[in-house]
Design an enzyme around this catalytic site. Sequence first.
Site, PDB file in Angstrom:
ATOM      1  N   ARG A 242       0.750  -1.168   0.015  1.00  7.40           N
ATOM      2  CA  ARG A 242      -0.020  -0.083  -0.014  1.00  7.40           C
ATOM      3  C   ARG A 242       0.918   1.101   0.087  1.00  7.40           C
ATOM      4  O   ARG A 242       2.059   1.196   0.647  1.00  7.40           O
ATOM      5  CB  ARG A 242      -0.825   0.076   1.323  1.00  7.40           C
ATOM      6  CG  ARG A 242      -2.018  -0.906   0.965  1.00  7.40           C
ATOM      7  CD  ARG A 242      -3.094  -0.497  -0.113  1.00  7.40           C
ATOM      8  NE  ARG A 242      -4.263  -1.521  -0.133  1.00  7.40           N
ATOM      9  CZ  ARG A 242      -4.501  -2.533  -0.944  1.00  7.40           C
ATOM     10  NH1 ARG A 242      -3.418  -2.714  -1.874  1.00  7.40           N
ATOM     11  NH2 ARG A 242      -5.490  -3.049  -1.044  1.00  7.40           N
ATOM     12  N   GLU A 271      -3.115   7.500  -4.244  1.00  7.51           N
ATOM     13  CA  GLU A 271      -3.333   7.372  -5.621  1.00  7.51           C
ATOM     14  C   GLU A 271      -4.685   7.540  -6.153  1.00  7.51           C
ATOM     15  O   GLU A 271      -5.531   7.595  -5.204  1.00  7.51           O
ATOM     16  CB  GLU A 271      -2.654   5.877  -5.821  1.00  7.51           C
ATOM     17  CG  GLU A 271      -3.597   4.802  -5.044  1.00  7.51           C
ATOM     18  CD  GLU A 271      -3.086   3.438  -5.559  1.00  7.51           C
ATOM     19  OE1 GLU A 271      -1.887   3.124  -5.353  1.00  7.51           O
ATOM     20  OE2 GLU A 271      -4.008   2.378  -5.686  1.00  7.51           O
ATOM     21  N   HIS A 289      -1.069   0.609 -10.038  1.00  5.11           N
ATOM     22  CA  HIS A 289      -1.566  -0.543  -9.290  1.00  5.11           C
ATOM     23  C   HIS A 289      -2.073  -1.741  -9.955  1.00  5.11           C
ATOM     24  O   HIS A 289      -3.200  -2.015  -9.981  1.00  5.11           O
ATOM     25  CB  HIS A 289      -2.409   0.343  -8.289  1.00  5.11           C
ATOM     26  CG  HIS A 289      -3.036  -0.685  -7.086  1.00  5.11           C
ATOM     27  ND1 HIS A 289      -3.729   0.052  -5.952  1.00  5.11           N
ATOM     28  CD2 HIS A 289      -3.033  -1.903  -6.853  1.00  5.11           C
ATOM     29  CE1 HIS A 289      -3.898  -0.714  -5.203  1.00  5.11           C
ATOM     30  NE2 HIS A 289      -3.551  -1.848  -5.481  1.00  5.11           N
TER      31      HIS A 289
HETATM   32  C1  DGY Z   1      -5.714  -5.860  -3.298  1.00  2.00           C
HETATM   33  O1  DGY Z   1      -6.207  -6.850  -3.708  1.00  2.00           O
HETATM   34  O2  DGY Z   1      -5.626  -5.461  -2.197  1.00  2.00           O
HETATM   35  C2  DGY Z   1      -4.715  -5.119  -4.448  1.00  2.00           C
HETATM   36  O3  DGY Z   1      -4.295  -4.031  -4.247  1.00  2.00           O
HETATM   37  C3  DGY Z   1      -5.717  -5.078  -5.602  1.00  2.00           C
HETATM   38  O4  DGY Z   1      -5.689  -6.371  -6.184  1.00  2.00           O
END
Ligand code: DGY
Length: 323
Positions: A242, A271, A289
């Site tokens: 993250r 983001e 992402h």
């Molecule tokens: C998640 O699933 O947490 C990712 O960041 C997106 O697939």
Amino acid sequence: MSKPKVIVTRRWPVEVETQLKALYDVQLNESDTPMSEDELKLAMQSADALLPTVTDPITADIINVENRRVKIIGNFGVGYNNIDINAAKEQGVLVTNTPHVLTDCTADIAMLLLLMSARRAPEAERMVLNKQWTGWGPTQLLGQKVTGKTLGLIGFGRIAQAMARKAHHGFGMKILFYVPSAPDQAIVDELKAERCDTLEALLSEAHFVSLHCPGGAATKHLINEDRLRLMRPSAHLINTARGDVIDSDALIKALKEGWIAGAGLDVFEGEPNLNPGFLTLNNVALLPHIGSASEETRTAMGNRVLNNIAAFFAGNEPDDRVV
Ligand code: DGY
């Protein structure tokens, strides 16, 4: 009996949307425009299940909306820091996520970023695209060798372990990890991995550091200026976890001033509005992402949500219950 009403906040793979249409009274989001806070509140009042994703902040205000009808939030994503879990718990709203199915694809992207950063791929590609490449040169674009180097993993969950397998078995890398909880000894043995007692020890030893911890208040700016200064000048930092785990101003400073050699980032603070400082750098690989963005994985994530809500509506415990 009427079908449960289900609201999906974004477009999902067609195969899963088709299933949703067959099974539920479903409201899809064909424009794929993220829903506003008011729209999310209305969704909480009008559906039995809300199916948001990691871009939808499901705040306490949204969960506590009066006349709430939603009883289950089936998140499309393994990370659920977009949802106020305490509020959901207090209100007795069940929350599920989508673990397992995105492990390999996300680890692949972490490995891709590691390789891109080590071998200066963003800078090299830019040279070609800008028609600045005048030919091969013995000292041109020298990066760092990956094979045999040391990879430090912060967090040692499923995605970190998958990356460790690729790095160890594929690239002969030595694996270090830092995790507060006890790791699975069989995996530690398989990878000949070494646990570091402190984050600081890992940061100062590893050639590559990859982040695999959850987001949220507990890990916000875990990688800050002081910790970046502990890393080797030849080290690379990879983030597929993250964005807010890294203090982006500090990282930009570190990359500009050469405290570390490079970074590979798939996630960003705030983001999609990433810190503009990143755009001025040559030594950072930037991806939007896409950790789980393969056809197979996104379909599997949708199917995972389908299974979770189907279990719930059948009166059973969903496999991926978070609270
Ligand atoms: C998640 O699933 O947490 C990712 O960041 C997106 O697939």
